[in-house]
Scaffold this motif. Structure first.
Motif, PDB file in Angstrom:
ATOM      1  N   GLN A  20       0.820  -1.207   0.000  1.00 40.82           N
ATOM      2  CA  GLN A  20       0.000   0.000   0.000  1.00 40.82           C
ATOM      3  C   GLN A  20       0.855   1.259   0.000  1.00 40.82           C
ATOM      4  OE1 GLN A  20      -2.757  -0.471   3.223  1.00 40.82           O
ATOM      5  NE2 GLN A  20      -3.850  -2.128   2.215  1.00 40.82           N
ATOM      6  N   ALA A  21       2.066   1.171   0.527  1.00 38.08           N
ATOM      7  CA  ALA A  21       2.948   2.333   0.579  1.00 38.08           C
ATOM      8  C   ALA A  21       3.369   2.775  -0.815  1.00 38.08           C
ATOM      9  CB  ALA A  21       4.177   2.021   1.423  1.00 38.08           C
ATOM     10  N   ALA A  22       3.356   1.871  -1.758  1.00 40.31           N
ATOM     11  CA  ALA A  22       3.746   2.213  -3.129  1.00 40.31           C
ATOM     12  C   ALA A  22       2.848   3.300  -3.721  1.00 40.31           C
ATOM     13  CB  ALA A  22       3.714   0.969  -4.008  1.00 40.31           C
ATOM     14  N   GLU A  23       1.664   3.444  -3.183  1.00 41.89           N
ATOM     15  CA  GLU A  23       0.728   4.451  -3.675  1.00 41.89           C
ATOM     16  C   GLU A  23       0.951   5.818  -3.037  1.00 41.89           C
ATOM     17  OE1 GLU A  23      -3.156   2.814  -3.037  1.00 41.89           O
ATOM     18  OE2 GLU A  23      -2.652   0.956  -4.063  1.00 41.89           O
ATOM     19  N   LEU A  24       1.814   5.884  -2.016  1.00 39.88           N
ATOM     20  CA  LEU A  24       2.059   7.137  -1.300  1.00 39.88           C
ATOM     21  C   LEU A  24       3.146   7.951  -1.998  1.00 39.88           C
ATOM     22  CD1 LEU A  24       2.185   5.752   2.347  1.00 39.88           C
ATOM     23  CD2 LEU A  24       0.320   7.040   1.287  1.00 39.88           C
ATOM     24  N   PRO A  25       3.182   9.254  -1.718  1.00 38.65           N
ATOM     25  CA  PRO A  25       4.279  10.077  -2.244  1.00 38.65           C
ATOM     26  C   PRO A  25       5.620   9.578  -1.692  1.00 38.65           C
ATOM     27  CG  PRO A  25       2.529  11.461  -1.331  1.00 38.65           C
ATOM     28  CD  PRO A  25       2.204  10.040  -0.987  1.00 38.65           C
ATOM     29  N   LEU A  26       6.699   9.830  -2.420  1.00 35.06           N
ATOM     30  CA  LEU A  26       8.021   9.341  -2.048  1.00 35.06           C
ATOM     31  C   LEU A  26       8.425   9.773  -0.640  1.00 35.06           C
ATOM     32  CD1 LEU A  26      10.503   7.783  -2.890  1.00 35.06           C
ATOM     33  CD2 LEU A  26      11.400   9.870  -3.916  1.00 35.06           C
ATOM     34  N   GLU A  27       8.125  11.002  -0.262  1.00 31.32           N
ATOM     35  CA  GLU A  27       8.478  11.497   1.069  1.00 31.32           C
ATOM     36  C   GLU A  27       7.839  10.643   2.163  1.00 31.32           C
ATOM     37  OE1 GLU A  27       7.301  15.402   3.508  1.00 31.32           O
ATOM     38  OE2 GLU A  27       8.473  15.803   1.696  1.00 31.32           O
TER      39      GLU A  27
END
Length: 60
Positions: A20-27
């Protein structure tokens, strides 16, 4: 519940978080990585070697 079952369950949770983190902004992904590293480091510090010595400071 055995240690192996606990680790397997925790690995499953970690996998879901990473997917799910892959969908978050890089920061935000970098923050999650820092949190995960801190958690692994803390877990290793809390474990002691059978001879009573402190574990190395390396995280998993």
């Amino acid at each position: 519940m055995t240690e192996r079952e606990i680790q397997s369950r925790l690995s499953g949770y970690a996998g879901k978080i990473i997917e799910q983190a892959a969908e978050l902004p890089l920061e935000d992904q970098e923050r999650l990585l820092l949190i995960a590293r801190g958690m692994a480091f803390t877990r290793n510090l809390m474990r002691t070697a059978p001879d009573g010595s402190a574990p190395s400071g390396k995280s998993a």
